[in-house]
Design a protein around this motif. Structure first.
Motif, PDB file in Angstrom:
ATOM      1  N   GLU A   3      48.293  31.992  33.776  1.00 47.48           N
ATOM      2  CA  GLU A   3      48.005  33.396  33.485  1.00 47.48           C
ATOM      3  C   GLU A   3      46.492  33.551  33.551  1.00 47.48           C
ATOM      4  O   GLU A   3      45.774  32.972  32.730  1.00 47.48           O
ATOM      5  CB  GLU A   3      48.529  33.775  32.097  1.00 47.48           C
ATOM      6  N   ALA A   4      46.003  34.290  34.531  1.00 48.75           N
ATOM      7  CA  ALA A   4      44.563  34.458  34.711  1.00 48.75           C
ATOM      8  C   ALA A   4      44.034  35.466  33.694  1.00 48.75           C
ATOM      9  O   ALA A   4      44.525  36.585  33.610  1.00 48.75           O
ATOM     10  CB  ALA A   4      44.255  34.915  36.129  1.00 48.75           C
ATOM     11  N   LEU A   5      43.031  35.051  32.936  1.00 46.80           N
ATOM     12  CA  LEU A   5      42.409  35.940  31.962  1.00 46.80           C
ATOM     13  C   LEU A   5      41.245  36.697  32.588  1.00 46.80           C
ATOM     14  O   LEU A   5      41.025  37.863  32.275  1.00 46.80           O
ATOM     15  CB  LEU A   5      41.925  35.142  30.747  1.00 46.80           C
ATOM     16  N   THR A   6      40.519  36.016  33.451  1.00 45.08           N
ATOM     17  CA  THR A   6      39.387  36.632  34.124  1.00 45.08           C
ATOM     18  C   THR A   6      39.012  35.802  35.345  1.00 45.08           C
ATOM     19  O   THR A   6      39.516  34.690  35.518  1.00 45.08           O
ATOM     20  CB  THR A   6      38.168  36.774  33.171  1.00 45.08           C
ATOM     21  N   GLN A   7      38.127  36.371  36.162  1.00 45.46           N
ATOM     22  CA  GLN A   7      37.617  35.658  37.332  1.00 45.46           C
ATOM     23  C   GLN A   7      36.106  35.537  37.201  1.00 45.46           C
ATOM     24  O   GLN A   7      35.433  36.455  36.726  1.00 45.46           O
ATOM     25  CB  GLN A   7      37.952  36.399  38.626  1.00 45.46           C
ATOM     26  N   ILE A   8      35.588  34.396  37.638  1.00 48.18           N
ATOM     27  CA  ILE A   8      34.145  34.156  37.624  1.00 48.18           C
ATOM     28  C   ILE A   8      33.717  33.820  39.049  1.00 48.18           C
ATOM     29  O   ILE A   8      34.313  32.942  39.683  1.00 48.18           O
ATOM     30  CB  ILE A   8      33.787  32.992  36.672  1.00 48.18           C
ATOM     31  N   PRO A   9      32.713  34.510  39.558  1.00 49.21           N
ATOM     32  CA  PRO A   9      32.226  34.189  40.901  1.00 49.21           C
ATOM     33  C   PRO A   9      31.705  32.752  40.961  1.00 49.21           C
ATOM     34  O   PRO A   9      31.001  32.300  40.062  1.00 49.21           O
ATOM     35  CB  PRO A   9      31.096  35.188  41.133  1.00 49.21           C
ATOM     36  N   SER A  10      32.076  32.037  42.018  1.00 46.72           N
ATOM     37  CA  SER A  10      31.640  30.645  42.165  1.00 46.72           C
ATOM     38  C   SER A  10      31.553  30.295  43.639  1.00 46.72           C
ATOM     39  O   SER A  10      32.538  30.412  44.369  1.00 46.72           O
ATOM     40  CB  SER A  10      32.615  29.704  41.464  1.00 46.72           C
ATOM     41  N   ALA A  11      30.362  29.839  44.057  1.00 44.97           N
ATOM     42  CA  ALA A  11      30.182  29.379  45.433  1.00 44.97           C
ATOM     43  C   ALA A  11      30.603  27.924  45.564  1.00 44.97           C
ATOM     44  O   ALA A  11      30.839  27.432  46.670  1.00 44.97           O
ATOM     45  CB  ALA A  11      28.723  29.549  45.841  1.00 44.97           C
TER      46      ALA A  11
END
Length: 188
Positions: free
Chosen positions: A144-152
């Motif tokens: 269950e995804a709570l949030t997304q964080i940008p990541s290269a």
């Protein structure tokens, strides 16, 4: 269709049995050997045999269905226990994290770790296994995804952090892992 152990089917079968026996007794007592009586008698016998075969099949199907339901109930009987234990395990894990960050009393930390391990052992004894999520591609069936964080540094939709561990019991998910996933960083 009547139930295999329903009284209506048994009473009608008994009534038919009695009528066949009565008819057979009457024809035997009278010494009658007419072809019509024999054909009627054979038709009644064939009907009773067919009924018996159908009742045996119904009984066997009923027995198999009950066995499947009992097997399914036994296989997942621990599901409620697993769900009940999870909040306590989460609280202990949060306490461990907090104690590690603040550097509080070592014995408190050791005791909490022992209890946490006991909980894990209980879950494992009831066939509950943790869902391995960290570093894996996001799977909505397990996570269950709570949030997304940008990541290269990571592929998009890769689990970066597990906020709450997920568990499964055999092939069923008891609770999905609550996770933070990566996403494509915005162009600068």
């Amino acid at each position: 269709q009547a139930e295999p152990n329903g009284n209506d089917g048994e009473q009608s079968a008994s009534a038919s049995d009695e009528s066949v026996v009565d008819a057979f007794s009457d024809s035997s007592a009278q010494g009658s050997k007419s072809p019509i009586a024999n054909v009627e008698m054979q038709a009644k016998i064939d009907d009773l045999q067919n009924r018996i075969i159908r009742m045996q099949a119904d009984t066997e199907n009923y027995r198999r269905r009950i066995q499947r339901e009992q097997d399914e109930a036994r296989r997942f009987e621990s599901l409620r226990l697993v769900r009940d234990l999870l909040p306590g395990l989460d609280g202990l894990n949060r306490a461990i994290d907090s104690a590690e960050q603040t550097g509080d009393v070592q014995t408190l930390l050791d005791g909490i770790r022992m209890v946490s391990q006991q909980f894990r052992d209980i879950l494992k004894a009831h066939a509950a296994e943790p869902i391995d999520a960290l570093g894996k591609p996001f799977d909505p069936n397990l996570h269950e995804a709570l949030t997304q964080i940008p990541s290269a540094e990571h592929e998009p939709m890769t689990v970066l952090q597990v906020v709450e561990m997920g568990y499964r019991l055999h092939d069923r998910v008891v609770r999905p892992a609550r996770v933070i996933v990566s996403c494509v960083p915005p162009d600068a």
